[in-house]
Enzyme design. Structure first.
Site, PDB file in Angstrom:
ATOM      1  CG  ASP A 236       0.002   0.169   2.286  1.00 13.62           C
ATOM      2  OD1 ASP A 236       0.957   0.049   2.592  1.00 13.62           O
ATOM      3  OD2 ASP A 236      -1.173  -0.517   3.312  1.00 13.62           O
ATOM      4  CG  LEU A 237      -0.411   3.658  -2.448  1.00 14.56           C
ATOM      5  CD1 LEU A 237      -0.271   4.597  -4.118  1.00 14.56           C
ATOM      6  CD2 LEU A 237       2.045   3.133  -3.400  1.00 14.56           C
ATOM      7  CG  ASP A 279      -3.461   3.498   0.202  1.00 11.31           C
ATOM      8  OD1 ASP A 279      -3.964   2.199   0.939  1.00 11.31           O
ATOM      9  OD2 ASP A 279      -2.398   3.678   0.640  1.00 11.31           O
TER      10      ASP A 279
END
Length: 370
Positions: A236-237, A279
């Site tokens: 994930d970001l 995300d």
């Protein structure tokens, strides 16, 4: 024509076995009886050739049926299957046309009646089973029916002229109906493929969604004896929410799309990237010989995400946390691997970021990556 539509149309012609089976049996049995009644040598040769082509047509349909319905059927192989089918189909149509032309030249009224029924039945069978490939269907109908219609018309009888005219009208109507069915079939297949793609594609990034990733995993990993070691990377970001809040949701959506494009660019053709939601992304890496290959890809993903994103004149910078799991057990489903990769991802997050791995070394005897 889209490749997927073409492949489905070729599949369709292999689905109809009953009409050609009925026609083959009717032609062979009836042809033998007509030959016995008339004693015509030329007709005997035509029936013998037609019997051979009828058997060939059924054999092609039966042998090619399994391959035609293989989910992995590609365009090139579909073209080969269509050519094989067309050769046998046209070959039988030539024999049927010669049969019809010859019978109406002979003084045998009962044989004429049988032949008229046979020709009409053939036309109906072609319309029913061959509508997905209209060029082949129309060629078969013209070759198989027109010689008999012309020969029937040459008989000096108003009843024969009327019969020929009626059969011609049925031929023209059958071709029109066939073209209408073809257009309808193409629309239905196109709609089904479109809806299927929408159900399996993330609308924002155009990457596969979780459902499509699971289907791909089953086909390319679970059922592939040469899959080797398999790794699932979950990421994930970091700071995505901050970028979204600062620049707005449209930029945030564009950023997710750009991340998806980068992931698709850096992986191999044998691997698959997907968006799981928000995300969160996943990458399945297969065909590995050593777990270190998974570590290498994870570092490449991390480096790619770290590069600045330029979106609508704005520059966004991100980092990512990555967790991956490695296994050599092809019987293991995708979801347990994703769960183990998620555990590794949480480990990376608790450690402040970076990359973490969970390798099933105890069960599979795989040495842990550095």
């Amino acid at each position: 024509m889209l490749d997927g539509i073409y492949v489905d149309l070729v599949r369709s012609i292999y689905a109809a076995l009953i009409p050609p089976l009925i026609m083959s049996v009717g032609f062979v049995a009836g042809g033998i009886m007509v030959v016995r009644e008339t004693g015509d040598a030329a007709l005997a040769v035509i029936v013998a050739a037609g019997t051979l082509m009828a058997v060939s047509r059924l054999a092609v349909a039966l042998i090619g049926r399994r391959e035609a319905f293989d989910p992995g059927l590609g365009v090139e192989r579909a073209q080969c299957l269509e050519r094989q089918f067309a050769f046998a189909y046209i070959g039988f149509a030539v024999c049927l046309g010669a049969f019809g032309a010859r019978v109406f030249m002979l003084p045998a009224n009962e044989a004429h009646l049988f032949t008229a029924v046979l020709l009409v039945g053939y036309g109906a069978g072609v319309v029913a089973g061959m509508a997905p490939r209209p060029h082949l269907a129309i060629a078969s109908m013209v070759i198989g029916l027109v010689p008999g219609l012309v020969s029937s018309f040459m008989v000096a009888s108003e009843l024969y002229w009327a019969t020929s005219a009626m059969m011609t009208a049925l031929l023209v109507g059958g071709i029109r109906n066939l073209l209408d069915r073809y257009r309808f079939t193409v629309r239905e297949i196109s709609r089904r493929i479109t809806f299927g793609n929408l159900a399996r594609t993330d609308g924002l990034t155009d990457l596969p969604n979780r459902l499509a990733l699971r289907e791909w995993f089953e086909e390319h990993v679970t059922l592939n004896p040469h899959a080797g070691l398999v790794a699932v990377h979950c990421l994930d970001l970091n700071s995505f929410k901050a970028v979204n809040d600062e620049f707005g949701h449209p930029v945030g959506d564009a950023l997710l799309s750009a991340v998806g494009k980068r992931l698709a660019y850096i992986i191999r053709e044998s691997d698959k990237a997907a968006r799981l939601g928000g995300d969160e992304f996943a990458v399945v890496q297969c065909g590995m010989k050593h777990p270190e290959e998974a570590a290498v890809l994870a570092r490449r993903i991390e480096a790619a995400i770290r590069q600045p994103f330029r979106l609508d004149g704005r520059v966004a910078k991100l980092s990512t946390c990555i967790g991956y799991a490695v296994s050599d057990d092809r019987a293991e489903d995708l979801e347990p691997l994703i769960s183990r990769a998620d555990e590794a991802l949480y480990t990376a997050k608790r450690s402040g970021g970076g990359i973490a791995a969970q390798i099933d070394d105890e069960r599979n005897g795989i040495p842990a990556a550095a």
